[in-house]
Design an enzyme around this catalytic site. Structure first.
Site, mmCIF file in Angstrom:
data_model
loop_
_atom_site.group_PDB
_atom_site.id
_atom_site.type_symbol
_atom_site.label_atom_id
_atom_site.label_comp_id
_atom_site.label_asym_id
_atom_site.label_seq_id
_atom_site.Cartn_x
_atom_site.Cartn_y
_atom_site.Cartn_z
ATOM 1 N N HIS A 286 0.827 -1.216 0.000
ATOM 2 C CA HIS A 286 0.000 0.000 0.000
ATOM 3 C C HIS A 286 0.853 1.256 0.000
ATOM 4 O O HIS A 286 2.038 1.233 0.363
ATOM 5 C CB HIS A 286 -0.936 -0.004 1.208
ATOM 6 N N GLU B 124 -2.161 -7.390 7.405
ATOM 7 C CA GLU B 124 -0.797 -7.309 7.918
ATOM 8 C C GLU B 124 -0.627 -8.231 9.122
ATOM 9 O O GLU B 124 -1.575 -8.552 9.826
ATOM 10 C CB GLU B 124 -0.472 -5.857 8.312
#
Length: 186
Positions: free
Chosen positions: A9, A79
């Site tokens: 990202h 994550e």
């Protein structure tokens, strides 16, 4: 074999400060928005038969801004869960645990290495079973590196050797019969 594109990202306030960010759902900074939009120059959504994203806003927004508006959320791409170390920098953690590295030490209250490896192995299997020529996953710094290590069947402790900048792309594929890194951090 399917080629797998990994996209970290775009920048967030915590990625810039070095704070570990797993469940804290931060949006992109203006720089992160720029990084995500810049991905449009390198990635053509029509080339990908499987498009997956982490459930976190920063990954979903990166996918959207890169032109992948219909990315499918896959919880396994979240994550690595940092537990008690959420929001802390590596230097702060090392004040209490000298020499701490995520690749070699535990995360109190967080996800174990085995747990994150199991999640990323499921993503690898999903991609390999998809039958598409190209797949893409929008995810995070540590999760993407673990995914690459699972693809390559390399010990997780080697993750420190694969730095991944925000808004960058990596391509995994094969070299002859072996899983391989085709491109890293471009």
């Amino acid at each position: 074999m399917t080629e797998l594109y990994l996209v970290r990202h775009g920048a967030t306030a915590w990625s810039k400060s070095g704070q570990h960010t797993s469940v804290t759902d931060l949006d992109l900074t203006p720089d992160g928005v720029h990084e995500a939009k810049h991905l449009r120059e390198r990635l053509d959504p029509s080339e990908f038969g499987l498009v997956l994203t982490s459930p976190r806003l920063r990954a979903r927004r990166t996918a959207q801004l890169a032109g992948f508006e219909h990315a499918e959320v896959d919880e396994n791409l979240a994550e690595w869960f940092y537990g008690d170390y959420e929001g802390r920098t590596s230097n702060e953690i090392r004040e209490q645990v000298p020499g701490w590295r995520i690749w070699t030490h535990d995360l109190p209250g967080g996800e174990t290495k085995t747990q994150v490896i199991n999640r990323m192995t499921q993503v690898v299997q999903r991609v390999r079973d998809s039958g598409v020529d190209k797949a893409i996953c929008f995810s995070h710094g540590h999760a993407s590196r673990v995914l690459a290590l699972c693809w390559l069947d390399i010990d997780i402790a080697r993750g420190q050797s694969f730095p991944l900048a925000t808004g960058r792309v990596c391509v995994l594929g094969q070299e002859k019969e072996s899983p391989a890194i085709v491109r890293w951090n471009f």
